[in-house]
Design an enzyme around this catalytic site. Structure first.
Site, PDB file in Angstrom:
ATOM      1  N   THR A 172       0.855  -1.191   0.000  1.00 46.89           N
ATOM      2  CA  THR A 172       0.000   0.000   0.000  1.00 46.89           C
ATOM      3  C   THR A 172       0.887   1.237   0.000  1.00 46.89           C
ATOM      4  O   THR A 172       1.926   1.246   0.645  1.00 46.89           O
ATOM      5  CB  THR A 172      -0.880  -0.012   1.267  1.00 46.89           C
ATOM      6  OG1 THR A 172      -1.868  -1.018   1.116  1.00 46.89           O
ATOM      7  CG2 THR A 172      -1.566   1.331   1.503  1.00 46.89           C
ATOM      8  N   ARG A 200     -14.914  -6.024   0.150  1.00 48.12           N
ATOM      9  CA  ARG A 200     -14.171  -5.518   1.319  1.00 48.12           C
ATOM     10  C   ARG A 200     -13.466  -4.180   1.020  1.00 48.12           C
ATOM     11  O   ARG A 200     -12.825  -4.016   0.001  1.00 48.12           O
ATOM     12  CB  ARG A 200     -13.154  -6.578   1.744  1.00 48.12           C
ATOM     13  CG  ARG A 200     -12.327  -6.206   2.970  1.00 48.12           C
ATOM     14  CD  ARG A 200     -10.978  -5.610   2.619  1.00 48.12           C
ATOM     15  NE  ARG A 200     -10.154  -5.394   3.803  1.00 48.12           N
ATOM     16  CZ  ARG A 200      -9.036  -4.658   3.800  1.00 48.12           C
ATOM     17  NH1 ARG A 200      -8.627  -4.086   2.695  1.00 48.12           N
ATOM     18  NH2 ARG A 200      -8.335  -4.501   4.895  1.00 48.12           N
ATOM     19  N   VAL A 201     -13.611  -3.251   1.921  1.00 48.53           N
ATOM     20  CA  VAL A 201     -12.898  -1.981   1.835  1.00 48.53           C
ATOM     21  C   VAL A 201     -12.078  -1.823   3.105  1.00 48.53           C
ATOM     22  O   VAL A 201     -12.583  -2.058   4.213  1.00 48.53           O
ATOM     23  CB  VAL A 201     -13.885  -0.797   1.682  1.00 48.53           C
ATOM     24  CG1 VAL A 201     -13.136   0.532   1.713  1.00 48.53           C
ATOM     25  CG2 VAL A 201     -14.677  -0.925   0.382  1.00 48.53           C
ATOM     26  N   GLY A 202     -10.828  -1.436   2.960  1.00 46.00           N
ATOM     27  CA  GLY A 202      -9.963  -1.268   4.127  1.00 46.00           C
ATOM     28  C   GLY A 202      -9.955   0.162   4.636  1.00 46.00           C
ATOM     29  O   GLY A 202     -10.860   0.954   4.350  1.00 46.00           O
ATOM     30  N   ASP A 203      -8.927   0.471   5.391  1.00 48.03           N
ATOM     31  CA  ASP A 203      -8.829   1.796   6.014  1.00 48.03           C
ATOM     32  C   ASP A 203      -8.370   2.883   5.040  1.00 48.03           C
ATOM     33  O   ASP A 203      -8.691   4.059   5.232  1.00 48.03           O
ATOM     34  CB  ASP A 203      -7.842   1.744   7.181  1.00 48.03           C
ATOM     35  CG  ASP A 203      -6.444   1.323   6.711  1.00 48.03           C
ATOM     36  OD1 ASP A 203      -6.343   0.348   5.937  1.00 48.03           O
ATOM     37  OD2 ASP A 203      -5.462   1.968   7.121  1.00 48.03           O
ATOM     38  N   THR A 223      -0.731   2.389   6.856  1.00 46.57           N
ATOM     39  CA  THR A 223      -0.670   1.103   6.168  1.00 46.57           C
ATOM     40  C   THR A 223      -0.689   0.003   7.215  1.00 46.57           C
ATOM     41  O   THR A 223      -0.185   0.186   8.317  1.00 46.57           O
ATOM     42  CB  THR A 223       0.594   0.995   5.289  1.00 46.57           C
ATOM     43  OG1 THR A 223       0.641  -0.336   4.733  1.00 46.57           O
ATOM     44  CG2 THR A 223       1.866   1.244   6.064  1.00 46.57           C
ATOM     45  N   GLY A 224      -1.286  -1.136   6.853  1.00 49.20           N
ATOM     46  CA  GLY A 224      -1.328  -2.234   7.819  1.00 49.20           C
ATOM     47  C   GLY A 224      -2.654  -2.946   7.764  1.00 49.20           C
ATOM     48  O   GLY A 224      -3.371  -2.872   6.753  1.00 49.20           O
ATOM     49  N   GLY A 226      -5.976  -3.174   7.851  1.00 49.97           N
ATOM     50  CA  GLY A 226      -6.941  -2.088   7.749  1.00 49.97           C
ATOM     51  C   GLY A 226      -8.104  -2.157   8.715  1.00 49.97           C
ATOM     52  O   GLY A 226      -8.573  -1.130   9.217  1.00 49.97           O
TER      53      GLY A 226
HETATM   54  N1  ASP Z   1      -4.273  -0.955   4.963  1.00 50.41           N
HETATM   55  C1  ASP Z   1      -4.499  -1.607   3.716  1.00 50.41           C
HETATM   56  C2  ASP Z   1      -5.859  -2.236   3.738  1.00 50.41           C
HETATM   57  O1  ASP Z   1      -6.250  -2.757   4.759  1.00 50.41           O
HETATM   58  C3  ASP Z   1      -3.509  -2.703   3.422  1.00 50.41           C
HETATM   59  C4  ASP Z   1      -2.075  -2.336   3.636  1.00 50.41           C
HETATM   60  O2  ASP Z   1      -1.766  -1.264   4.124  1.00 50.41           O
HETATM   61  O3  ASP Z   1      -1.200  -3.157   3.308  1.00 50.41           O
HETATM   62  O4  ASP Z   1      -6.508  -2.258   2.725  1.00 50.41           O
END
Ligand code: ASP
Length: 308
Positions: A172, A200-203, A223-224, A226
């Site tokens: 990301t 699915r939608v992340g952060d 990032t991480g 989410g």
């Molecule tokens: N945070 C992103 C998500 O959850 C993924 C990532 O940062 O690697 O979509």
């Protein structure tokens, strides 16, 4: 108006393991990509351009770089497609644009920017968001354009491992900047997580979770994992720790990561204030990251590589 130095910080994702790619040149390529993003963003800032222009440009370069999980080279959904999420925010009046689940827009961050400029909505999803992009003259591509063989391999691996797969992979991308007028901006763009399901939608595209910018506090990109950053409202929490809580940037950032971790999540954050303080941190073994200003540049991946 107070004069401040400009600064730009980028990330290319946090990860839970040392990078194991088929291509041994991947790490060097990723470092080169971070440098390219810093070059392009800092050219805008040195010329007196805006933080918003700088983060859009930096994010766009990272989206185009197939090393990263954004734009071309994104991870695949369970169905083997790419679904992209992105957001941008301008700290001046807290204007924002965000998109999720898009499949054919080549530059998701520029679509988010276009939405921010044109309104009236802040957040568009799915095929309708791609239609908005097309109507606005933003380049459309077939979904296949985004798909690389390495990501297919990762999908097969994730499907074989099933729910035991660690969802956090590098890639990301995000950028935060402060310009010479002391305005901040943030941008984040991602393909999400491998084998994601059901829309699915992340952060990343959620304003306040993975992306936030406020000239009264700071600009943040996350990032991480989410789901945990959403529940911690991580980016907004960081900004408000500074604005209301009066915490220092690094201290606030570390406490937000600790909060995310207390819920079971991990990852990283980058942030910059209108006074050109910068901070980053991560609770994974590594985060692709880089920062630059008038006096120099640092690009790093692993935790033991540097201390700013
Ligand atoms: N945070 C992103 C998500 O959850 C993924 C990532 O940062 O690697 O979509």
């Amino acid at each position: 108006m107070t004069f401040v130095r400009w600064r730009l910080v980028v990330h290319g994702g946090a990860g839970s393991e040392r990078i194991a790619h088929d291509d041994p040149g991947h790490e060097a390529q990723a470092r080169a990509g971070l440098n390219d993003a810093l070059d392009a963003g800092s050219a805008i800032l040195t010329a007196g351009g805006s933080a918003v222009d700088a983060v859009e440009m930096a994010a766009r370069i990272l989206e185009e770089d197939s090393c990263f999980n954004a734009g071309r080279g994104s991870v695949l959904t369970e169905q083997g497609e790419v679904e992209l999420d992105a957001a941008i925010m301008d700290g001046r009046a807290r204007r924002a644009g965000a998109v999720a689940g898009i499949k054919t827009t080549r530059a998701p961050i520029s679509l988010a920017r276009c939405l921010m400029e044109r309104g009236p909505h802040v957040f568009l999803v799915g095929t309708a968001a791609d239609r908005f992009a097309s109507a606005a003259g933003i380049e459309q591509v077939a979904n296949d354009f985004f798909i690389l063989p390495e990501r297919k391999r990762q999908l097969d691996e994730a499907l074989a491992i099933g729910s035991a797969a660690d969802p956090i992979k590098y890639g990301t991308i995000g950028a935060v900047a402060v310009d010479t007028r002391g305005n901040v901006a943030a941008a984040t763009s991602t393909g999400g997580i491998t084998a994601k399901r059901w829309g699915r939608v992340g952060d990343s595209p959620l304003i306040g979770a993975g992306t936030y910018a406020d000239d009264r506090s700071c600009a943040v990109s996350a990032t991480g994992s989410g789901e945990y950053f959403i529940r911690a409202v991580a980016a907004h929490q960081l900004a408000e720790r500074i604005r209301i809580g009066g915490q220092s940037l690094q201290n606030a950032l570390d406490e937000v990561l600790a909060d995310v971790q207390s819920l079971g999540g991990k990852g990283g954050l980058i942030a910059v204030t209108p006074n050109a303080e910068v901070a980053w941190g991560f609770t994974t073994p590594a985060m692709y990251r880089g920062m630059t200003d008038e006096s120099g540049r640092l690009v790093a991946i692993y935790a033991d590589e540097e201390s700013r």
